[in-house]
Design an enzyme around this catalytic site. Structure first.
Site, PDB file in Angstrom:
ATOM      1  N   THR A  58       0.778  -1.219  -0.074  1.00 24.17           N
ATOM      2  CA  THR A  58       0.111  -0.054   0.069  1.00 24.17           C
ATOM      3  C   THR A  58       0.854   1.551   0.044  1.00 24.17           C
ATOM      4  OG1 THR A  58      -1.797  -1.102   1.123  1.00 24.17           O
ATOM      5  CG2 THR A  58      -1.873   1.263   1.361  1.00 24.17           C
ATOM      6  N   CYS A  59       1.972   1.310   0.673  1.00 16.78           N
ATOM      7  CA  CYS A  59       2.733   2.293   0.919  1.00 16.78           C
ATOM      8  C   CYS A  59       3.363   2.728  -0.524  1.00 16.78           C
ATOM      9  CB  CYS A  59       3.895   2.185   2.125  1.00 16.78           C
ATOM     10  SG  CYS A  59       3.150   1.661   3.582  1.00 16.78           S
TER      11      CYS A  59
END
Length: 171
Positions: A58-59
């Site tokens: 996600t990051c």
């Protein structure tokens, strides 16, 4: 307890590797320097985006790219500094910046080793069960002259209140 708007940020010293022409290659390590938040951020408007880990799905794929694309717009709305914060070491964060195409200091990547600062803010997370240890959670801060004007922590699995669009809406 999580900090609230109006609170002064706790003192912090972060390590980071500023961008330089000499260390643009992903193979170049660079030399970490220290950033004293109270000295460097006094009188400034600072956006801090915290992520659990560089290069995590996600990051890396969803959180960072919009900030890279909209860094100029965020600065134009009054941010003096955009800082991505993670518990990763400064060498990993420098490689992450390079891999994302950050070729200047429009976004700095600061290391909150052991999530110490995030813990003082009440924004740390225990990811020991996933083999990651204590980390900073996914959150966003807008700091005006060392005081918090925006504090938003994401619910697990979400990316809304710490997104580039959320920051732009709150500057």
């Amino acid at each position: 307890m999580t900090v609230a708007p109006g609170t002064q940020i706790p003192p912090a010293s972060f390590n980071y590797i500023p961008h330089s022409k000499d260390s643009e290659s992903i193979q170049a390590c660079g030399i970490p320097i220290s950033l004293n938040a109270h000295e460097e951020w006094k009188g400034k408007r600072v956006v801090v985006i915290s992520v659990p880990g560089a290069f995590t799905p996600t990051c890396h794929a969803n959180h960072l790219p919009p900030f890279v694309a909209k860094a100029s717009e965020i600065h134009d709305k009054g941010a003096d500094v955009i800082a991505f914060l993670s518990s990763n070491d400064p060498f990993v964060l420098s490689a992450w910046a390079k891999s994302a195409g950050v070729k200047d200091n429009s976004i700095i990547f600061i290391s909150d080793g052991n999530a110490e600062w995030s813990k003082q803010l009440g924004l740390d997370v225990d990811l020991t069960s996933k083999g990651m240890g204590m980390r900073s959670s996914r959150y966003a801060l807008i700091i005006d002259d060392l005081k918090l004007s925006y504090v938003a922590q994401e619910e697990p699995g979400k990316l809304q209140v710490s997104s580039a669009d959320a920051i732009l809406a709150n500057l």
